[in-house]
Design an enzyme around this catalytic site. Structure first.
Site, PDB file in Angstrom:
ATOM      1  N   LYS A 190       0.822  -1.204   0.000  1.00  0.00           N
ATOM      2  CA  LYS A 190       0.000   0.000   0.000  1.00  0.00           C
ATOM      3  C   LYS A 190       0.855   1.252   0.000  1.00  0.00           C
ATOM      4  O   LYS A 190       0.505   2.246  -0.635  1.00  0.00           O
ATOM      5  CB  LYS A 190      -0.917  -0.011   1.222  1.00  0.00           C
ATOM      6  CG  LYS A 190      -1.913  -1.138   1.122  1.00  0.00           C
ATOM      7  CD  LYS A 190      -3.301  -0.737   1.521  1.00  0.00           C
ATOM      8  CE  LYS A 190      -4.205  -1.895   1.189  1.00  0.00           C
ATOM      9  NZ  LYS A 190      -5.265  -2.104   2.150  1.00  0.00           N
ATOM     10  N   GLU A 196      -4.856   6.506   7.847  1.00  0.00           N
ATOM     11  CA  GLU A 196      -5.390   7.545   6.957  1.00  0.00           C
ATOM     12  C   GLU A 196      -6.525   8.276   7.664  1.00  0.00           C
ATOM     13  O   GLU A 196      -7.170   7.716   8.551  1.00  0.00           O
ATOM     14  CB  GLU A 196      -6.040   6.963   5.708  1.00  0.00           C
ATOM     15  CG  GLU A 196      -5.276   6.013   4.910  1.00  0.00           C
ATOM     16  CD  GLU A 196      -6.071   5.526   3.706  1.00  0.00           C
ATOM     17  OE1 GLU A 196      -5.396   5.257   2.721  1.00  0.00           O
ATOM     18  OE2 GLU A 196      -7.316   5.414   3.762  1.00  0.00           O
ATOM     19  N   HIS A 216     -16.735  -4.375   5.405  1.00  0.00           N
ATOM     20  CA  HIS A 216     -15.714  -4.114   4.381  1.00  0.00           C
ATOM     21  C   HIS A 216     -15.692  -5.139   3.254  1.00  0.00           C
ATOM     22  O   HIS A 216     -14.790  -5.129   2.428  1.00  0.00           O
ATOM     23  CB  HIS A 216     -14.316  -4.020   5.014  1.00  0.00           C
ATOM     24  CG  HIS A 216     -14.235  -2.991   6.102  1.00  0.00           C
ATOM     25  ND1 HIS A 216     -14.250  -1.647   5.852  1.00  0.00           N
ATOM     26  CD2 HIS A 216     -14.179  -3.125   7.445  1.00  0.00           C
ATOM     27  CE1 HIS A 216     -14.188  -0.987   6.992  1.00  0.00           C
ATOM     28  NE2 HIS A 216     -14.149  -1.860   7.978  1.00  0.00           N
ATOM     29  N   ARG A 266      -5.628  -8.027 -10.395  1.00  0.00           N
ATOM     30  CA  ARG A 266      -6.215  -9.299 -10.840  1.00  0.00           C
ATOM     31  C   ARG A 266      -7.635  -9.036 -11.317  1.00  0.00           C
ATOM     32  O   ARG A 266      -8.136  -7.915 -11.222  1.00  0.00           O
ATOM     33  CB  ARG A 266      -6.273 -10.267  -9.668  1.00  0.00           C
ATOM     34  CG  ARG A 266      -6.929  -9.580  -8.458  1.00  0.00           C
ATOM     35  CD  ARG A 266      -7.386 -10.487  -7.394  1.00  0.00           C
ATOM     36  NE  ARG A 266      -7.771  -9.758  -6.203  1.00  0.00           N
ATOM     37  CZ  ARG A 266      -8.975  -9.248  -5.968  1.00  0.00           C
ATOM     38  NH1 ARG A 266      -9.918  -9.350  -6.887  1.00  0.00           N
ATOM     39  NH2 ARG A 266      -9.248  -8.603  -4.856  1.00  0.00           N
TER      40      ARG A 266
END
Lengths: 162, 509, 509, 162
Positions: free
Chosen positions: B116, B200, B235, B292
């Site tokens: 990330k 974040e 999520h 992907r």
């Protein structure tokens, strides 16, 4: 033919006249027809309304599904005794909680002998990489509880509440 | 064109890939664990090889065994599907070492975008906007608390190696940080073998909107519109649609071009997805890249008319993209829901077991990408997804109406599924208006589960009573279950006959 | 919007209409004969009423009983589907008398176009080209012989009231006329209760290409591209596709505009199809108008993205067409095959019976419009069509590859079907090149039936031997059939266990 | 285990070793695996090749389908006699032609006692609004023939050729 039944806790009195294709439920008379589509699956027509209904045995009674509605049904059928079929109406009393699938007991949340409330968490079972809490179906005394770390098969008794 | 493809996956996506191979005239080779011998993907492939015991670590995650199978079968390519090893750069490396084309990006691009923090650095270079936060893994709790104070609460802790919501924690205030730090780190360590996390700023009610990209080995990179995946449970996406009901042509172009810039910066090839969060003012923020094919790729296929798996295969075979950006036309609307063997009423408890009966919906606008069949036993070892039901229509209202209709037709016995929950979601007024955000379903779920029946209770009860009675009294049922004649008859008529017998003075059996 | 629609039909088309109703939020009412109580169309409708015994003449063809059911259920509209009463003007007349909207054209337009001679007069007025021939019924054999001489052999005898190839005879030379005249007249009399026939010149190797039209009650009439239906067996369509591989944009426009002129001339409303023959030089000749929804309407739906049944319902409800001619965009290619319970190897002998197992294909680009399910007994009283399998793709090659793939996935036991024959047709080099004409299949059929296997014999034989042996020895099979546990296991493993038992010195049961 | 069988008329010698998952057909050894998908439906893997095969009983033997290939199979199993299962190999001799579906005999095309050729039309049956000709499966003597105008049930004997 006339009989009484209990559906989702409510009593209903049902009369049916197969020759005239009529069914009377608590005094309401309807034109009725049924076709068995496959084992346990029925197409029901009631006053022209079309329903798909599935029926399976469940805890001494029947679990019946129509659309997104589910009904628990017990039939009081005097003849069923002759046939040795169960018409039991035990909704309360001793409750056995069985494992719905194979898994592992990763945590116990209560102790046998303890008083538990309906909805209280009893243990956590891990299966298919997910942890799931098993709760008590009624208020009462926890009689038995599976041991932490044990692997259980589907249908194995996890807990007994009386 | 490639000639023979090893499908390094199972379930519906392996079936999906085998179908693409069949349509291209390419041979497909399935692999299976001991738990999957009778799985649909083994049955539909041209060839199939065992790769080990049921646990994924001993079968589907074993690169050596996959390479063995590919060599034995003489494959010239490998498709990883999604999940399992799909985002592990060691797989394309092993393919390269064995002279097998990997149907996906290069290991370098995968590695770059898989981290990330590296991906965020790349996004910065490509001028793609990001949610304010740090780009490097955070060393310890004290640093996390300091950085969170600087950004301002609420903040989101996220696993560096993460994906699918694992190792992610929302932290509303300073007091919640120590517990969240502990949970996120340990969950990340368990899930990915890498406990590092970063931080974040948390956006209020953002939408999850992602851009599908395709890039060939000749410098052509295009975007194929967006997918809105804001309907999530913990999520995890559960409903995806294209176009997003929130989209404007300008925003689509900005997001699409940002995604293409990012892909070019990473020298990305094959199919990929750039995920963004979008706030109420239509600002978008880079989230991550999935290197992907996505579970939700069919909605893009239905609005573009393209076959992404076939395009992946062509790209891996060295072909150029057969179209340019301006040739891509979006038509109508498509929506997908993920069907799981689980019980939404009982806390989404997985419900593996044997599928007794199975009626697949079809008709106008309906596509079912499934990996199961009647008589199949859903194994306990893997993700309990049965497949995906996808509906397309002229506009969102028609696509939603068709999906709802198909869900009502979908009938499965023997296991529980989440199909009825989707009907309730699709009828929810906020969903109908498209007022979605990533925590919408988590907040709405209790109401949807408790109420929201679509069948009128009284009439359903009468029908249930009649069916229950007939079932109870059905003398012929046992014979029927034996499948002796299979003739469907009016249960009512049969019962009438039985009643007649009862009335006549015959000795009972 | 209409509120409640009586579906005056059965089988797949009744299911198709019920699906459209469900998606529109309109209630659907099925009717059923005694043979159809357990049919799928009864199960998927909101309501269902019996209309009489199994023979169509006593049930589905009884207008009085349909009106009874519509009144009882409180319907405000009726959809006739195709076949049965769909082209009988008495049905819209009865609807009008009962204040029920008929979802189709006016009885006047139906009558006008239903008579072939009146339709030809109309076509002449609308400037639509026709095959040279007579417009009036021919009185007697002598007149037929004289007219045929004037036109030049070969000629075609056709029933005035006809359709579907009934009462139609090709006459190659004068000597064949007496027998052909007798056969055509008596077949027409039997099929339609009207023995009158007329005569046209016979075109060599023409294609059957038809134009789908839609017309509302506000003067808007559009065409939705064409369908090529040249693959026919004995004048019955078996494969239909859109666009036609023979089409050019100019020809499409000419044919489309001719069809619209004809529809306007007839004051036609709702959905209809104008059929043409097209010769090798792309001259087109008016054939007839089908004043109803066609079996093959799905291929048009897949290339236009429109839902014809919903549009029919909206038009009948008084709405204007929601688009103009220039908004209709054709995308990709779609192809349909008609699945029948019949045995192509045994002279297409109908194969009714109980469907033991049924696997419906799906996945990218596949649509199945069917009317059956596992456990259902296909009745002997009606047309043995099980449903239609439709595939769409970016181009003809992809659509054909997908249909072939879906046909291979389609699996049904208990009855025979024509599915494998379609695979052979789709692989035929002439079919692949699109070199089709209306008698193509009739000429090609013997070869296709005798050869054209798609499975390699040697490998299939080895697999057959293994499966046959296991089946023969399977001791557990009887238990399995009882559905006792439903657990799928390796038959091979089970057999290994059994063999072990055999070897051990235990007494045999 | 070793046995002989006849498939589409050809003799095959088959040996199988379930412990090693090997099958040998006429001397060709293959790695084999089979899974029963549902009653009569098998997934077969032979040297890695995947096949879907269906099996049903048919005229004293088995009708086996793999892809678009059909095989008629007879197994000579010495043990089958013990079990009372049929391993009959009667391919010639007396042939009974039965109605494949309910219908009506609309025309007879031959006379009992007559010599008939294989493929010769014997009668025409109408069902599902279609007329279908029934042909002789072998050359021989027509022994019995259903009568014109008669209605027949599925499975009813239409003709016998010896």
């Amino acid at each position: 033919m006339k009989l009484d039944l209990r559906i989702n806790g409510a009593k209903r009195s049902v009369e049916f006249d197969t020759a005239r294709r009529e069914v009377t439920i608590d005094g309401r008379k309807m034109v009725a027809d049924a076709a068995e589509i496959s084992s346990g699956a029925y197409s029901i027509l009631l006053d022209g309304q079309s329903f798909e209904v599935s029926v399976e045995a469940s805890g001494g009674g029947l679990l019946v599904r129509a659309g997104d509605r589910e009904f628990q049904m017990q039939i009081f059928d005097p003849r069923s005794w002759r046939r040795g079929r169960s018409g039991s109406i035990e909704l309360e009393g001793r409750q056995e909680i069985v494992a719905p699938m194979p898994g592992k007991i990763v945590r116990v949340l209560a102790t046998p002998g303890e008083k538990v409330e309906a909805g209280q968490g009893l243990l956590v079972i891990e299966a298919m990489k997910m942890q799931n809490e098993i709760r008590s179906p009624k208020s009462g005394t926890l009689e038995r509880l599976a041991r932490e770390g044990n692997t259980v098969r589907a249908g194995e008794i996890l807990a007994v509440v009386t | 064109m490639l000639k023979k493809i090893l499908i390094a996956n199972r379930g519906e996506i392996a079936v999906r890939i085998a179908r693409a191979c069949r349509e291209l005239g390419v041979r497909s080779v399935a692999v299976y664990s001991d738990a999957d011998r009778a799985s649909l993907h083994v049955r539909v492939a041209d060839e199939a090889y065992a790769v080990g015991p049921a646990p994924s670590r001993e079968s589907y995650l074993r690169i050596d065994k996959l390479m063995d199978a590919a060599r034995r079968a003489g494959c010239d390519a490998l498709h990883p599907g999604y999940g399992f090893l799909a985002e592990n750069p060691e797989l394309p490396r092993a393919c390269a070492a064995n002279g097998i084309a990997f149907i996906g990006p290069s290991p370098e691009a995968m590695e770059l975008l898989g981290s990330k923090t590296a991906a965020r650095q790349l996004a910065a270079r490509a001028g793609v906007p990001m949610v304010p936060g740090v780009q490097d893994p955070i060393e310890n709790l004290q640093d996390a608390e300091r950085i969170a104070r600087e950004l301002g609460y609420p903040v989101l802790l996220k696993a560096v190696a993460g994906g699918g919501g694992k190792g992610m924690r929302l932290v509303n205030a300073a007091g919640e940080m120590p517990a969240a730090w502990r949970d996120a780190s340990s969950e990340a360590l368990n899930a990915f073998g890498d406990g590092r996390v970063y931080l974040e700023r948390y956006l209020d009610r953002p939408r999850h909107i992602e851009i599908q990209i395709l890039a060939d080995h000749h410098g052509n990179t295009v975007y194929l519109g967006e997918r809105e995946c804001s309907v999530q449970r913990r999520h995890q996406k559960v409903i995806e649609e294209s176009p997003s009901p929130f989209m404007t042509p300008e925003l689509r172009r900005s997001m699409g071009e940002a995604a293409v810039r990012l892909a070019r910066e990473a020298r990305y090839t094959n199919a990929g997805t750039v995920e963004f969060l979008v706030d109420a003012d239509r600002n978008f923020y880079f989230l991550e890249v999935n290197t992907r094919l996505q579970v939700e790729h069919p909605v893009t296929e239905m609005v573009t008319g393209l076959d992404l798996v076939k395009l992946q295969i062509r790209i891996a075979g060295g072909e150029s993209l057969p179209f340019a950006q301006e040739n891509i036309v979006l038509r109508g609307h498509a929506i997908e829901c993920r069907l799981y063997a689980e019980d939404p009423v009982n806390n989404f408890f997985p419900s593996p077991g044997t599928i007794v009966s199975y009626r697949a919906p079809s008709g106008p606008g309906i596509r079912l990408d499934d990996g199961v069949y009647p008589g199949f036993t859903v194994p306990t070892e893997y993700d309990p997804m049965l497949g995906k039901l996808i509906a397309a229509g002229q506009d969102r209202a028609e696509a939603v109406a068709r999906l709802e209709r198909a869900l009502e037709e979908f009938s499965i016995t023997g296991i529980k599924t989440n199909a009825q929950l989707f009907v309730r979601i699709l009828r929810d007024p906020e969903f109908v208006r498209g007022e979605l955000f990533t925590r919408w379903l988590d907040e709405r779920l209790p109401q949807l589960i408790a109420g929201g029946y679509t069948t009128e209770e009284g009439a359903a009860e009468d029908a249930a009573i009649l069916a229950g009675m007939l079932h109870h009294f059905s003398a012929a049922r046992a014979d029927h279950a034996n499948g002796a004649d299979g003739q469907t008859q009016s249960a009512w008529k049969r019962d009438a006959r039985r009643e007649q017998l009862d009335r006549s003075p015959q000795p009972r059996r």
